[in-house]
Scaffold this motif. Structure first.
Motif, PDB file in Angstrom:
ATOM      1  N   ARG A   1       0.829  -1.213   0.000  1.00 58.10           N
ATOM      2  CA  ARG A   1       0.000   0.000   0.000  1.00 58.10           C
ATOM      3  C   ARG A   1       0.862   1.262   0.000  1.00 58.10           C
ATOM      4  O   ARG A   1       0.522   2.266  -0.634  1.00 58.10           O
ATOM      5  CB  ARG A   1      -0.964   0.006   1.199  1.00 58.10           C
ATOM      6  N   GLU A   2       1.987   1.208   0.671  1.00 59.58           N
ATOM      7  CA  GLU A   2       2.909   2.344   0.669  1.00 59.58           C
ATOM      8  C   GLU A   2       3.362   2.659  -0.764  1.00 59.58           C
ATOM      9  O   GLU A   2       3.420   3.816  -1.177  1.00 59.58           O
ATOM     10  CB  GLU A   2       4.119   2.038   1.549  1.00 59.58           C
ATOM     11  N   ILE A   3       3.658   1.611  -1.529  1.00 54.56           N
ATOM     12  CA  ILE A   3       4.108   1.797  -2.910  1.00 54.56           C
ATOM     13  C   ILE A   3       2.989   2.356  -3.781  1.00 54.56           C
ATOM     14  O   ILE A   3       3.189   3.319  -4.540  1.00 54.56           O
ATOM     15  CB  ILE A   3       4.627   0.478  -3.496  1.00 54.56           C
ATOM     16  N   VAL A   4       1.800   1.759  -3.708  1.00 55.20           N
ATOM     17  CA  VAL A   4       0.729   2.198  -4.605  1.00 55.20           C
ATOM     18  C   VAL A   4       0.274   3.621  -4.281  1.00 55.20           C
ATOM     19  O   VAL A   4      -0.115   4.378  -5.178  1.00 55.20           O
ATOM     20  CB  VAL A   4      -0.470   1.217  -4.598  1.00 55.20           C
ATOM     21  N   GLU A   5       0.336   4.003  -3.008  1.00 57.29           N
ATOM     22  CA  GLU A   5      -0.017   5.380  -2.645  1.00 57.29           C
ATOM     23  C   GLU A   5       1.020   6.363  -3.182  1.00 57.29           C
ATOM     24  O   GLU A   5       0.672   7.431  -3.709  1.00 57.29           O
ATOM     25  CB  GLU A   5      -0.137   5.511  -1.129  1.00 57.29           C
ATOM     26  N   GLU A   6       2.291   6.003  -3.069  1.00 61.89           N
ATOM     27  CA  GLU A   6       3.338   6.880  -3.588  1.00 61.89           C
ATOM     28  C   GLU A   6       3.264   6.957  -5.110  1.00 61.89           C
ATOM     29  O   GLU A   6       3.452   8.024  -5.702  1.00 61.89           O
ATOM     30  CB  GLU A   6       4.708   6.379  -3.143  1.00 61.89           C
ATOM     31  N   HIS A   7       2.975   5.835  -5.737  1.00 60.65           N
ATOM     32  CA  HIS A   7       2.815   5.828  -7.195  1.00 60.65           C
ATOM     33  C   HIS A   7       1.658   6.715  -7.615  1.00 60.65           C
ATOM     34  O   HIS A   7       1.756   7.485  -8.588  1.00 60.65           O
ATOM     35  CB  HIS A   7       2.589   4.394  -7.681  1.00 60.65           C
ATOM     36  N   LEU A   8       0.558   6.644  -6.895  1.00 63.91           N
ATOM     37  CA  LEU A   8      -0.592   7.501  -7.180  1.00 63.91           C
ATOM     38  C   LEU A   8      -0.195   8.968  -7.124  1.00 63.91           C
ATOM     39  O   LEU A   8      -0.522   9.756  -8.020  1.00 63.91           O
ATOM     40  CB  LEU A   8      -1.708   7.203  -6.179  1.00 63.91           C
ATOM     41  N   ASP A   9       0.530   9.357  -6.090  1.00 64.28           N
ATOM     42  CA  ASP A   9       0.950  10.760  -5.947  1.00 64.28           C
ATOM     43  C   ASP A   9       1.866  11.185  -7.087  1.00 64.28           C
ATOM     44  O   ASP A   9       1.762  12.312  -7.602  1.00 64.28           O
ATOM     45  CB  ASP A   9       1.643  10.969  -4.597  1.00 64.28           C
TER      46      ASP A   9
END
Length: 348
Positions: free
Chosen positions: A149-157
């Motif tokens: 989730r940390e990765i996908v949230e950072e990718h989203l940003d």
């Protein structure tokens, strides 16, 4: 004047699935550069399966530019690969000759697996985790782990900061599997944004020691889901006029051109499109209202709105090239006349 870090990004010549490549050029500009200000740039095509060593020059032609929030004064430059004259598209250039229409809207749903140490993230060293069920849109460490989730949230940003029309994220059906959605108006624009979003994800996971696995059925002939890249599509005519007879003629065209679609919807699709796991068989065409097991899912809203709106082709897979997928969809749509009289004449 400010020195900008321009990351030139392109697709190499590997088949059946090209790899993303990138290299950085430093240029000075008064402000964030416009596309027209960016120069052509050469590279060694013999190292990317795009030229022989005895004649290795290839040229990168910028076609889209996005801010790069991960770098100070950074820019992401999507490029087409050209021959040494800078004008002739390279044979591996899958963007240059595709059909494009700004009135055609595409929404791609990119599924993928996080992989670490040769297996999906969260899988034990041997065997499998608990069966599928709780992972889709799951919450909590036992379902999604500590890193994903940390990765996908950072990718989203990163995507939003780049101006990419990123529309959402969710954990998918299998352990370690996720999805993001990209929407664009025009096949080239939508596909450009998808490729840049893929690039950002792959670059981001370098710092986590994790790879992205795009293969459409990485776990082989098991009960674990494969990965698709469902393509939601519409044209101005589909949104504004539509009609039941046009829809039926369109579905007939998709049926008659099944092989052309499967040919560009991603390699190894026969491993994924088995008729199981909410997939239609790769060699049979079908459509159905809200049917996730059909080739094309027809939303309830489409029917309620007098057969107007968008449709979802569920056959494209996670490895597919969005340029080719969007172009093939437009080619098939173009076979169906938009007037009833012309359709009758064409069918006669």
């Amino acid at each position: 004047m400010t020195k900008y870090k321009l990351e030139y990004i392109w697709l190499d010549g590997y088949t059946p699935v090209p790899n993303l490549r990138g290299k950085t050029q430093i240029k000075e500009f008064d402000a964030f550069p416009e596309l027209e200000q960016l120069p052509l740039w050469g590279f060694d095509g013999s190292s990317t399966m795009q030229a022989e060593g005895s004649n290795s020059d290839c040229v990168l032609k910028p076609v889209a530019i996005f801010p790069d929030a991960a770098r100070t004064n950074g820019a992401l430059v999507m490029c087409e690969v050209m021959m040494p004259d800078g004008k002739t598209p390279h044979p591996s250039n899958s963007r240059a000759t595709i059909l494009d229409d700004e009135g055609a809207w595409f929404g791609f749903e990119q599924e993928y697996f996080f992989y670490q140490d040769g297996r999906p993230l969260g899988f034990p060293e041997s065997g499998y985790p608990a069966p599928q069920g709780p992972y889709y849109t799951g919450v909590g460490y036992k379902n999604v782990g500590a890193i994903a989730r940390e990765i996908v949230e950072e990718h989203l940003d990163l995507c939003l900061a780049a101006g990419i029309n990123h529309e959402g994220i969710n954990a998918e059906v299998a352990k370690g599997q996720w999805e993001f959605q990209i929407f664009g108006k025009g096949s080239k624009r939508a596909a450009d944004e998808m490729w840049i979003a893929r690039y950002l994800l792959q670059r981001l996971t370098e710092q986590y020691g994790i790879d992205i696995e795009y293969h459409c059925k990485p776990l082989g002939d098991t009960d674990w889901n494969g990965s698709g890249m469902h393509a939601n599509f519409s044209t101005a005519f589909m949104r504004e006029t539509g009609g039941k007879d046009y829809f039926e003629a369109l579905m007939k065209a998709f049926d008659e051109n099944l092989e052309d679609h499967i040919a560009v919807y991603g390699p190894d699709n026969h491993l994924r499109l088995t008729g199981k796991h909410e997939t239609a068989p790769w060699n049979k065409f079908s459509y159905g209202i809200a049917d996730r097991g059909a080739s094309i899912r027809v939303p309830h809203s489409f029917i309620k709105n007098d057969y107007k709106g968008y449709l979802e082709d569920r056959r494209p897979n996670s490895q597919g090239c969005p340029y080719q997928i969007a172009s093939q969809i437009l080619k098939t749509i173009a076979l169906v006349p938009t007037s009833a009289e012309a359709r009758v004449s064409a069918a006669a």
